[in-house]
Design a protein around this motif. Sequence first.
Motif, short mmCIF file in Angstrom:
data_model
loop_
_atom_site.label_atom_id
_atom_site.label_comp_id
_atom_site.label_asym_id
_atom_site.label_seq_id
_atom_site.Cartn_x
_atom_site.Cartn_y
_atom_site.Cartn_z
N ILE A 1 -16.22 11.91 0.94
CA ILE A 1 -16.08 13.32 0.28
C ILE A 1 -15.00 12.95 -0.83
CG2 ILE A 1 -16.60 14.50 2.67
CD1 ILE A 1 -12.83 14.31 3.11
N ASP A 2 -14.40 14.18 -1.49
CA ASP A 2 -13.39 13.53 -2.30
C ASP A 2 -12.68 13.85 -1.55
OD1 ASP A 2 -15.52 13.63 -4.53
OD2 ASP A 2 -15.17 16.00 -4.66
N GLY A 3 -11.19 13.33 -1.82
CA GLY A 3 -9.55 13.22 -1.55
C GLY A 3 -9.02 12.11 -1.30
N GLU A 4 -7.65 11.99 -0.94
CA GLU A 4 -6.45 11.32 -0.86
C GLU A 4 -5.99 10.85 0.23
OE1 GLU A 4 -4.62 9.72 -4.63
OE2 GLU A 4 -4.11 11.95 -4.79
N VAL A 5 -5.72 9.22 1.10
CA VAL A 5 -5.64 9.17 2.34
C VAL A 5 -4.21 8.19 2.41
CG1 VAL A 5 -7.00 7.02 2.75
CG2 VAL A 5 -5.74 8.03 3.90
N SER A 6 -2.51 8.68 2.86
CA SER A 6 -2.29 7.25 2.54
C SER A 6 -1.42 6.76 3.71
CB SER A 6 -1.05 8.26 2.21
OG SER A 6 -0.50 9.45 2.94
N ILE A 7 -1.39 5.87 3.64
CA ILE A 7 -0.98 5.07 4.88
C ILE A 7 0.61 4.09 4.94
CG2 ILE A 7 -1.63 3.59 7.04
CD1 ILE A 7 -4.51 3.66 5.71
N VAL A 8 1.51 5.12 5.65
CA VAL A 8 2.96 4.83 5.87
C VAL A 8 3.13 3.34 6.88
CG1 VAL A 8 5.08 5.29 5.65
CG2 VAL A 8 3.20 6.65 4.55
N VAL A 9 3.58 2.72 6.85
CA VAL A 9 3.94 1.08 8.19
C VAL A 9 5.06 1.55 8.37
CG1 VAL A 9 4.24 -0.71 8.78
CG2 VAL A 9 2.23 -0.56 6.99
N LEU A 10 5.69 2.58 9.29
CA LEU A 10 7.37 3.35 10.13
C LEU A 10 7.63 1.22 10.58
CD1 LEU A 10 5.60 6.33 11.52
CD2 LEU A 10 7.19 5.44 9.39
N GLU A 11 6.89 0.83 11.45
CA GLU A 11 7.17 -0.21 12.35
C GLU A 11 6.30 -1.04 12.90
OE1 GLU A 11 9.55 0.24 15.93
OE2 GLU A 11 7.37 0.93 16.46
N GLY A 12 6.69 -2.67 12.74
CA GLY A 12 5.87 -3.49 12.48
C GLY A 12 5.36 -4.10 11.14
N THR A 13 4.20 -5.16 11.36
CA THR A 13 4.05 -5.79 10.42
C THR A 13 2.11 -5.90 11.32
OG1 THR A 13 3.86 -8.15 11.81
CG2 THR A 13 5.62 -7.32 10.30
N GLY A 14 1.45 -6.00 10.29
CA GLY A 14 -0.10 -6.08 9.70
C GLY A 14 -0.53 -6.04 8.74
N VAL A 15 -1.87 -6.02 8.66
CA VAL A 15 -2.50 -5.97 7.25
C VAL A 15 -3.05 -4.77 6.81
CG1 VAL A 15 -2.58 -8.66 6.50
CG2 VAL A 15 -4.45 -7.41 8.23
N PHE A 16 -3.42 -4.34 5.20
CA PHE A 16 -3.99 -3.27 5.14
C PHE A 16 -5.80 -4.04 5.14
CE2 PHE A 16 -0.24 -1.73 3.36
CZ PHE A 16 -0.36 -0.28 4.08
N LEU A 17 -6.65 -3.48 5.17
CA LEU A 17 -7.64 -3.52 5.19
C LEU A 17 -9.08 -3.27 4.08
CD1 LEU A 17 -8.89 -3.76 8.81
CD2 LEU A 17 -8.05 -5.77 7.83
N ALA A 18 -9.50 -4.33 2.93
CA ALA A 18 -10.50 -3.43 1.78
C ALA A 18 -11.57 -4.04 2.06
CB ALA A 18 -9.57 -3.36 1.06
N ALA A 19 -12.72 -3.26 1.45
CA ALA A 19 -14.54 -3.47 1.36
C ALA A 19 -13.95 -5.93 0.96
CB ALA A 19 -14.43 -3.28 0.58
N ASP A 20 -15.03 -6.37 1.42
CA ASP A 20 -15.21 -7.43 0.58
C ASP A 20 -14.28 -8.28 1.88
OD1 ASP A 20 -17.70 -6.88 -0.57
OD2 ASP A 20 -16.32 -6.46 -2.15
N ASP A 21 -13.43 -8.29 3.32
CA ASP A 21 -12.79 -8.94 3.77
C ASP A 21 -11.69 -8.97 3.17
OD1 ASP A 21 -14.41 -9.26 6.04
OD2 ASP A 21 -15.77 -10.55 5.06
N LYS A 22 -10.88 -8.04 2.08
CA LYS A 22 -9.89 -8.41 1.56
C LYS A 22 -8.65 -7.51 2.12
CE LYS A 22 -11.40 -8.42 -3.13
NZ LYS A 22 -12.05 -7.19 -4.90
#
Length: 105
Positions: free
Chosen positions: A48-69
């Motif tokens: 669908i058309d639209g946008e998403v935002s992901i804000v890290v409030l606490e802790g650590t990790g990784v944002f995941l993307a295509a092709d294992d990036k």
Amino acid sequence: MKMINLFEEGSFNEIAFKTLLVHDSENFKILNFNFKAGQDLPVHSHDIDGEVSIVVLEGTGVFLAADDKTLPARPGDVLVCPIKTPHGVRATTDMRVLVTIAPPI
């Protein structure tokens, strides 16, 4: 007007990440995801058309993307992308994120 304290309302679960619906309207949706270390929201996208935002409030990790990036995800980091772009999150430590989707799905 509505107010929610995510640190009081949002809980963690050893089996699967927890989701709290913070807000849902015709304009946007806000979700709080709480991940225990090692949990993830796998890479996915929405056709669908639209946008998403992901804000890290606490802790650590990784944002995941295509092709294992991946991109590092630390408190204060904000990922913004079209909702059609593959995206996800993996927690290295217990992690709280706030997700906004516009328009809502």
